[in-house]
Design a protein around this motif. Sequence first.
Motif: not given
Length: 609
Positions: A249-255, A268-280, A289-297
């Motif tokens: 689980l990765c917080d959205r922002g900065v990069n 070595g992770g096999v997937g990512m969840i990109l989670a918005n913060t208050v900024a978005n 993405h190059l690996i299984p990944a999705l973005a959520v609010g």
Amino acid sequence: MPPVPARWRGACEVVPGFGKFSCNRKLIGAKRFSRGYRAAAAGNSPGPVTEVDSPRDFDGHGTHTASTAAGSIVRNASLFGYASGTARGMAPMARIASYKVCWKEGCFGADILAGMDAAISDGVDVMSLSLGGGSAPYYRDTIAIGAFSAMERGIFVSCSAGNSGPTRASLANTAPWIMTVGAGTLDRNFPAYVTLGDRPRFTGVSLYSGKGMGTKQVELVHGNKNNSSSNLCLPGSLEPSLARGKVVLCDRGVNARVEKGEVVRKAGGVGMILANTVANGEELVADSHLIPALAVGMKVGDVIREYVRMEARPTAVLSFGGTVLNVRPSPVVAAFSSRGPNSVTEEILKPDVVGPGVNILAAWSEAAGPTGLDMDTRRTPFNIMSGTSMSCPHISGLGALLKAAHPDWSPSAIKSALMTTAYTHDNTRLPLRDAADNLPSTPWAHGAGHVNPQKAMSPGLVYDITVDDYVAFLCSLDYNEEHVQMITKRPNVTCSGKFANPGELNYPSFSIVFGKSREVKNERELANVGPARMLYTVTVDAPSMVAVKVRPSRLMFRSIGEKKKYTVTFMAKAGMAPPATKAAFGSIMWSNRQYQVRSPVSFMWSQVV
């Protein structure tokens, strides 16, 4: 396409890797401008500049924006199966000339201005600039200076509003002779799903096109307690011992969003969840993405964060849903779209409009992968991108269509037609919403509204502005004559005639600032571009603490081209406190059974920045 018009004075530069046959009857010009970049690069680096000096697009951005504005019709277009269908630019029969002014290290003012000057000299009809920096006085704003010269020669200039939203007063390209374009969503989405343990699944978005995760749950982690940057998945922040074989689980922002996925993959992770913060907020932008990944609010992100924190052994599995159409509500104003008020001239309401700018499919340079990352070896002729860089060329293409339909219209008349016919309700018939907070959007986010191409073709009335009007506007800003001359290129210009205040410019919207006085008066002039013998009646929508009087309240146009003036008096009511935000909004609309000519109005009490 037919032969290139004889009036065209441009050319395609021939350099190694970009031959004389790289252009054709569609792409009729291709030039590059790099002296500013090379001078800066040489001054900052002891080594040689290695970037190829060519008009060719090596990163895809220029191809995407150009094809959005005027790309030809292409069937069976998609990004690895996503958004499959027929692709076309807004003005598919228009020709394209490309002026490359941006390089790996950025876009330099000298190169931008040189490119704009060349486009003017070559004879373009529309100028589309999907770039911009911060705000500055117009005499220090390269794009504003170049756009003034273009406008003076009848060229319609459309620019991105910027991607610094939802921060207030974050707009770029705010000069009134520029069409400033914000971004909204389409009624198309790319759903993806995350299932946490035995809980119901949550929905996000993704453009991942590789092999999926299957149905087996794997462990879910959220950074290292001893390294706060690991929550953001910054380069080098994830320890393989933490991420290997897990969903991160990765917080959205900065990069960059896609870079986070690559950080997870490298660890070595096999997937990512990109989670918005208050900024978005709840804004969802899909990425390939190059690996299984999705973005959520943000709301779903907070639920997942809490799940990881509280569960003894949190697990997750990701799945992907392809393309979905007829999404409701839409459009929604993108959270990233830069916001007003206008920090350069608060009496001019910006942005002007919004257009499609989220998850836009368009052509792509096969010199780069769809993520733009160096390690992305995939190649595709189409890509899906988001930003006001994507919304800007939609409006540029519409400008070309309007100019072709009405060759006698000035750039300001084209702008007026697009603004006064824009809509402010979504496909659920409710007011446009803001993805940042899911509340109703305001003109500081959407300007006049979302463009309506069909109605813009026949707006009924337009607000026209002459070059001399713009000079009077500049003089009203208390610029000295040297500053005005820098913008207008008129060595003998004087400010003997100027507006009493900048709000007197004949703009298709109103920005009212109550400062020392509770009363503000603005005069406007409308030109009839519809049928003769048309009567219009005014309708005012204003907040309760403001009284608005329009005189006259009816305008009769007896002939085509006839012009009529009206005066609006805005009065902040005595004894009534302004809103807590010191800002409010309304509209003024001239209408009859056939036409509705609507102007948004913003109200500010003192300065709100």
